[in-house]
Motif scaffolding. Structure first.
Motif, PDB file in Angstrom:
ATOM      1  N   VAL A   1       0.821  -1.218   0.000  1.00 21.36           N
ATOM      2  CA  VAL A   1       0.000   0.000   0.000  1.00 21.36           C
ATOM      3  C   VAL A   1       0.849   1.260   0.000  1.00 21.36           C
ATOM      4  O   VAL A   1       0.310   2.364   0.048  1.00 21.36           O
ATOM      5  CB  VAL A   1      -0.944   0.019   1.226  1.00 21.36           C
ATOM      6  CG1 VAL A   1      -1.879  -1.142   1.184  1.00 21.36           C
ATOM      7  CG2 VAL A   1      -0.162   0.031   2.523  1.00 21.36           C
TER       8      VAL A   1
ATOM      9  N   ASN B   1      -5.651  -7.524  13.209  1.00 22.91           N
ATOM     10  CA  ASN B   1      -6.756  -7.702  12.255  1.00 22.91           C
ATOM     11  C   ASN B   1      -6.795  -6.581  11.221  1.00 22.91           C
ATOM     12  O   ASN B   1      -7.030  -6.824  10.036  1.00 22.91           O
ATOM     13  CB  ASN B   1      -8.093  -7.760  13.000  1.00 22.91           C
ATOM     14  CG  ASN B   1      -8.266  -9.065  13.736  1.00 22.91           C
ATOM     15  OD1 ASN B   1      -7.680 -10.066  13.356  1.00 22.91           O
ATOM     16  ND2 ASN B   1      -9.034  -9.061  14.810  1.00 22.91           N
ATOM     17  N   ASP B   2      -6.603  -5.360  11.666  1.00 22.38           N
ATOM     18  CA  ASP B   2      -6.630  -4.234  10.724  1.00 22.38           C
ATOM     19  C   ASP B   2      -5.532  -4.383   9.681  1.00 22.38           C
ATOM     20  O   ASP B   2      -5.763  -4.200   8.477  1.00 22.38           O
ATOM     21  CB  ASP B   2      -6.449  -2.911  11.481  1.00 22.38           C
ATOM     22  CG  ASP B   2      -7.697  -2.553  12.252  1.00 22.38           C
ATOM     23  OD1 ASP B   2      -8.744  -3.141  11.940  1.00 22.38           O
ATOM     24  OD2 ASP B   2      -7.617  -1.701  13.147  1.00 22.38           O
TER      25      ASP B   2
ATOM     26  N   THR C   1      -6.283  -7.179   7.294  1.00 22.75           N
ATOM     27  CA  THR C   1      -7.318  -6.804   6.330  1.00 22.75           C
ATOM     28  C   THR C   1      -6.762  -5.899   5.244  1.00 22.75           C
ATOM     29  O   THR C   1      -7.066  -6.073   4.059  1.00 22.75           O
ATOM     30  CB  THR C   1      -8.467  -6.094   7.075  1.00 22.75           C
ATOM     31  OG1 THR C   1      -8.934  -6.946   8.108  1.00 22.75           O
ATOM     32  CG2 THR C   1      -9.597  -5.768   6.136  1.00 22.75           C
TER      33      THR C   1
ATOM     34  N   ASN D   1      -6.646  -7.053   1.398  1.00 19.94           N
ATOM     35  CA  ASN D   1      -7.381  -6.263   0.399  1.00 19.94           C
ATOM     36  C   ASN D   1      -6.451  -5.764  -0.710  1.00 19.94           C
ATOM     37  O   ASN D   1      -6.815  -5.763  -1.890  1.00 19.94           O
ATOM     38  CB  ASN D   1      -8.079  -5.085   1.070  1.00 19.94           C
ATOM     39  CG  ASN D   1      -9.284  -5.530   1.870  1.00 19.94           C
ATOM     40  OD1 ASN D   1      -9.765  -6.635   1.695  1.00 19.94           O
ATOM     41  ND2 ASN D   1      -9.759  -4.680   2.762  1.00 19.94           N
TER      42      ASN D   1
ATOM     43  N   ARG E   1      -6.617  -6.737  -4.602  1.00 12.87           N
ATOM     44  CA  ARG E   1      -6.706  -5.709  -5.645  1.00 12.87           C
ATOM     45  C   ARG E   1      -5.713  -6.008  -6.774  1.00 12.87           C
ATOM     46  O   ARG E   1      -6.035  -5.872  -7.946  1.00 12.87           O
ATOM     47  CB  ARG E   1      -6.424  -4.352  -5.008  1.00 12.87           C
ATOM     48  CG  ARG E   1      -6.869  -3.180  -5.842  1.00 12.87           C
ATOM     49  CD  ARG E   1      -7.106  -1.978  -4.970  1.00 12.87           C
ATOM     50  NE  ARG E   1      -5.958  -1.664  -4.140  1.00 12.87           N
ATOM     51  CZ  ARG E   1      -6.028  -1.109  -2.937  1.00 12.87           C
ATOM     52  NH1 ARG E   1      -7.202  -0.843  -2.421  1.00 12.87           N
ATOM     53  NH2 ARG E   1      -4.960  -0.839  -2.237  1.00 12.87           N
TER      54      ARG E   1
END
Lengths: 493, 299
Positions: B21, B48-49, B52, B56, B60
């Motif tokens: 990211v 968890n964040d 995720t 994700n 993508r």
């Protein structure tokens, strides 16, 4: 104004109204609005002529209501139970000039008719403090309750009308004779060998001027010989009554406007004798002891000593096994059903159509014999499985069958060992199942599976093009940074 | 949480997440081959964040080449590749050694190359897609070097911010700041790792993710070389289609596509005849596809 409910419509605006299994809008109560007492009597007469009032008697309430404009009308309210009952009530109400509504507490809406097969729903609830708000396609009116009308008192006030044909109706008779005529009538029956029971009923003195209580002789005959009928009807002080139900009788030659057989409103031990010709009915609050008239016949004593008495045999000598026999009476108190494992799929499908109240009121227990569902208000809304009617608070018998010998439910309960906290189901095939009451859970608890769910975190949606580039930042890796790194030769080994 | 677990979590936060990211990428203390290859056994990202976000971002990327709704979590090989990538970046870190231990840099680069050789190839296309989803942006990693000059001298900071004391009184001291972006392939020059060892290790590392390797075939350094993983990938129709999509998505224009095609064709010359035929067939497929894409874009 009202909207017609459409097929498969699910949302209703009227509070307390829901759709039953057929899709008909129905509340907990049904209500009939009648313009006057005359129409009320007509309504009761029409209804009782075709069906017993006993079904709705427990929840029946008759009230005189007053609108804000001051006009008084009569409201008959009762438990709706199902659209079958409501349809019949609506037909009778229409015939007697009344309107039928359904609702639960305050707001009632017009029951279905030919124009709206699924019923009506209000377009907008009018705010009101009135205890009764009726919404009809032609009007909306709010009412205040003024007074109650007791059905028993109403029946007593209604004067029987002349019906000469009833005098010749076959069957038993009640005869009420004034005190002076009683002994003569007893001897007359004894001499004529007419089987009859006799008793003496007493009433308190009508006024202070009378010295003793008022007494009348009551005779119960299985059949009055035709030759005696003219004598009995023409003799002053003697009245012949035709029984209408267990606790009421109407004078021969007269007929009560309402079918008294369909109105078991009088206490069990009492007797009400409706007299014609404008005379007040005779009420016997507690039926006197009745004995056969032959007891008053001439007696003669034997000179011999009395014979020795027989010894009592044990009770088991006459005990017989309990059986279920087909019963032709209409089904009543059908409050339970057994759904076999084969039909559980059907129950699951029906469960999607059930209303909230049904789901809350129905209890279910799962056994090896299938699922047993019990609903005190009636199980008609669950058209699946083998139905049971409630014989006793803890005993259920297959619907359409009755327990023989026809012992009282309490006796049957004791014969079953008076099981506490158990519901006993007597099946038509002879099987008896006892289920602990704590095994029953509400249907709504049993229906829904544990829903799995998983927690997640929200993510800010970032457009692909705005994703940052990874930028390397170099820092000191600390003391002995390669302590985890083995030389290539060692690693290869 | 054990020390290894904490290091793995830090690796996910400071290396894997920025790799996917973007943002600040701070490599950890080197793991070494043995630790890297066992780091991901029975492991998942605890936060968890963070997990995720990582999943994700991987999804993508995966969706750019194949219609999937789920990419499996990082497996043991991806954890190993991430640890090796960390070591590779540390090999360029000038703070890794002192004047007496300059050999650490080459040793670390060689250890990465050796570890990549021990990493098994992708067992199926899903694994290839998963590795590509995680490491497709590796070549985009860049380092910002800052050169600060003042009236009496200058100093260069590799991958670090210049201290504020050197930036004080810019007018009086005639302070000049020059920032230069250095790509991953060009990080060896100026550091203590030899360019050859670094490029070799980087090439071995990229080849461990065959789809990423093919997608970046047009790169100048390290030059693309067919490996057993890439040849076996394009030898099946589905793998070839995935590779074509990856190359097309990676290439910005027709020129990049032609460059990729040229690089693939040139590298095929070093293959054995059987593998060469497979590689050249894929090159022809890519060329035909490039023409078709160009015509469709023109239309």
């Amino acid at each position: 104004m009202l909207d017609r409910i459409a097929l498969h419509q699910t949302r209703l605006r009227t509070p307390g109204i829901s759709l039953d299994a057929k899709g008909v809008a129905l509340g907990a109560k049904g209500l009939v609005l009648l313009p006057s007492i005359d129409r009320l009597v007509g309504f009761l007469a029409l209804y009782s002529s075709g069906a017993p009032l006993g079904d709705i008697l427990a929840s029946l309430s008759i009230d005189v209501v007053r609108s804000r404009l001051g006009n008084r009308e009569v409201v008959v309210s009762f438990a709706a139970e199902g659209s079958d009952r409501m349809d019949r009530v609506a037909e009778v109400a229409r015939l007697s000039g009344g309107y039928t509504f359904t609702g639960t507490k305050r707001h009632f809406v017009q029951y279905r008719d030919a124009a709206a097969p699924f019923g009506y729903d209000v377009r907008e609830i009018a705010p009101t403090d009135a205890p009764l708000a009726l919404n009809h396609s032609q009007f909306s009116q709010h009412y205040e309750y003024e007074r109650k009308i007791d059905l028993g008192a109403l029946l007593l006030r209604l004067e029987p009308r002349v019906a000469p044909s009833t005098a010749d109706d076959p069957g038993g008779r009640w005869i009420c004779a004034e005190a002076g005529l009683g002994p003569a009538l007893i001897q007359y029956f004894v001499r004529s060998q007419v089987a009859a029971d006799v008793g003496v009923a007493e009433w308190p003195p009508a006024s202070e001027f009378e010295q003793g209580p008022l007494r009348r002789f009551l005779f119960r005959l299985d059949e009055l010989p035709k030759r005696m009928t003219p004598l009995m009807r023409s003799t002053p002080g003697i009245h012949v009554f035709v029984p209408h139900g267990l606790n009421a009788a109407v004078e021969a030659g007269f007929e009560h406007p309402i079918n008294l057989r369909a109105c078991p409103v009088f206490p069990t031990d009492s007797l009400v004798l409706f007299r014609g010709n404008g005379m007040q009915p005779i009420r016997v609050d507690k039926l006197p002891v009745l004995g056969p008239v032959v007891s008053f016949a001439r007696v003669s004593l034997h000179q011999n000593t009395p014979p020795a008495g027989a010894r009592g045999a044990p009770l088991s000598a006459v005990s017989v096994p309990l059986r279920l026999a087909p019963d032709t009476d209409p089904w009543r108190d059908v409050a339970a059903t057994r759904v076999t494992p084969r039909d559980l799929g059907l129950l699951r499908q029906i469960a999607y159509r059930l209303g909230t109240r049904t789901l809350q009121q129905t209890r279910i227990a799962f056994t090896q014999e299938g699922a047993y569902l019990v609903r005190d208000q009636g199980i008609e809304s669950l058209p699946v499985g083998d139905f049971f009617r409630r014989l006793h608070p803890q005993i259920f018998v297959s619907a359409g069958y009755t327990a023989v010998p026809a012992v009282a439910p309490e006796v049957l309960f004791r014969a079953l060992g008076a099981p506490s906290e158990q519901l006993v189901f007597l099946h038509q095939d002879g099987m008896s199942i006892g289920i602990r009451e704590d095994a029953f859970v509400t249907l709504e608890d049993a229906l829904v599976d544990a829903l799995g769910w998983s927690g997640t975190t929200h993510e800010r949606i970032v457009p692909m093009l705005s994703v940052e580039l990874p930028v390397l930042t170099l820092e000191s890796p600390g003391f002995r940074p390669l302590r985890d790194v083995q030389p290539v030769d060692e690693e290869g080994g | 949480m054990s020390e290894l677990g904490e290091r793995a979590e830090a690796l996910a936060e400071q290396v894997i997440q920025p790799l996917l990211v973007g943002g600040k990428l701070s490599p950890l203390r080197p793991f070494g081959a043995r630790l890297a290859l066992t780091l991901g056994e029975g492991r998942r990202i605890v936060d968890n964040d963070l997990r995720t976000r990582v999943d994700n971002a991987r999804l993508r990327v995966a969706r750019t080449i194949v219609a999937v709704d789920l990419v499996p979590e990082l497996d043991v090989h991806e954890w190993a590749l991430a640890a090796m990538f960390n070591d590779l970046l540390q090999a360029t870190n000038h703070e890794l050694s002192s004047w007496a231990t300059r050999g650490r840099h080459d040793a670390l680069a060689q250890a990465v190359a050796a570890a990549c050789d021990r990493l098994p190839p992708c067992r199926d296309l899903a694994a290839a897609v998963a590795r590509h989803a995680t490491f497709s942006r590796a070549l985009e990693v860049a380092r910002v070097d800052t050169r600060v000059s003042w009236w009496t001298g200058s100093e260069t900071f590799r991958g670090q911010e210049a201290p504020t004391r050197l930036l004080a009184w810019p007018g009086l001291r005639r302070v000049g700041v020059q920032r230069t972006t250095v790509t991953l392939a060009a990080m060896a020059p100026g550091s203590f790792v030899s360019a050859g060892a670094y490029v070799h290790a980087l090439g071995r590392w990229i080849s461990a993710s065959p789809l990423s390797d093919l997608a970046s075939a047009a790169r100048s350094s390290p030059p693309f070389a067919w490996s057993s993983s890439t040849v076996s990938l394009v030898s099946v129709v589905a793998g070839a289609n995935l590779a074509l999509r990856a190359i097309r998505h990676h290439a910005r224009d027709g020129r990049a596509l032609r460059a990729a095609s040229h690089a693939l064709e040139t590298a095929a010359a070093a293959l054995a005849p059987g593998a060469q035929n497979v590689a050249l067939a894929f090159v022809r497929q890519l060329q035909a596809g490039a023409e078709q894409w160009a015509s469709s874009e023109d239309a």
